[in-house]
Design a protein around this motif. Structure first.
Motif, PDB file in Angstrom:
ATOM      1  N   GLU A  50       0.423  -1.467  -0.009  1.00 32.61           N
ATOM      2  CA  GLU A  50       0.079   0.291   0.467  1.00 32.61           C
ATOM      3  C   GLU A  50       0.789   1.247   0.290  1.00 32.61           C
ATOM      4  OE1 GLU A  50      -3.462   1.843   2.356  1.00 32.61           O
ATOM      5  OE2 GLU A  50      -2.644   0.650   2.839  1.00 32.61           O
TER       6      GLU A  50
ATOM      7  N   VAL B  67       1.981   1.833  -3.648  1.00 33.29           N
ATOM      8  CA  VAL B  67       0.571   2.566  -4.150  1.00 33.29           C
ATOM      9  C   VAL B  67       0.932   3.549  -4.505  1.00 33.29           C
ATOM     10  CG1 VAL B  67      -1.485   2.389  -5.002  1.00 33.29           C
ATOM     11  CG2 VAL B  67      -0.151  -0.191  -4.805  1.00 33.29           C
ATOM     12  N   GLN B  68       0.888   4.609  -2.719  1.00 32.08           N
ATOM     13  CA  GLN B  68       0.532   5.503  -2.387  1.00 32.08           C
ATOM     14  C   GLN B  68       2.128   6.631  -3.498  1.00 32.08           C
ATOM     15  OE1 GLN B  68      -1.834   7.124  -1.041  1.00 32.08           O
ATOM     16  NE2 GLN B  68      -2.964   5.383  -1.388  1.00 32.08           N
TER      17      GLN B  68
END
Length: 85
Positions: free
Chosen positions: A50, A53-54
């Motif tokens: 995550e 992805v950020q």
């Protein structure tokens, strides 16, 4: 370390084993403990993914050959919890 998909399969197997009517309490507890540890490791992997992805979503400029983001999590040399994948 196993891949996320392999860990998920193992966790599903442990879950099914615990549901068996003929499993002993000791074996169920052992499987439960292993499952909890596995799930905690998988949660860390998901948090790392995550975060990556950020980073990719917040890139100020379009990705080019010279401007590739670092994605250590997806390389063969990455380490999670001090162990090789």
């Amino acid at each position: 370390m196993n891949s996320f998909e392999e860990n998920l399969q193992t966790l599903e197997k442990l879950t099914n084993d615990i549901k068996r009517p003929d499993i002993s309490l000791e074996d169920a507890l052992k499987d439960f403990e292993e499952g909890i540890k596995l799930a905690a490791g998988m949660e860390k992997q998901l948090n790392q993914i995550e975060a990556k992805v950020q980073i990719l979503m917040n890139e100020p400029s379009p990705m080019t050959e010279e401007n590739k983001p670092e994605l250590d999590l997806f390389s063969d040399d990455s380490q999670v919890n001090g162990t090789r994948r």
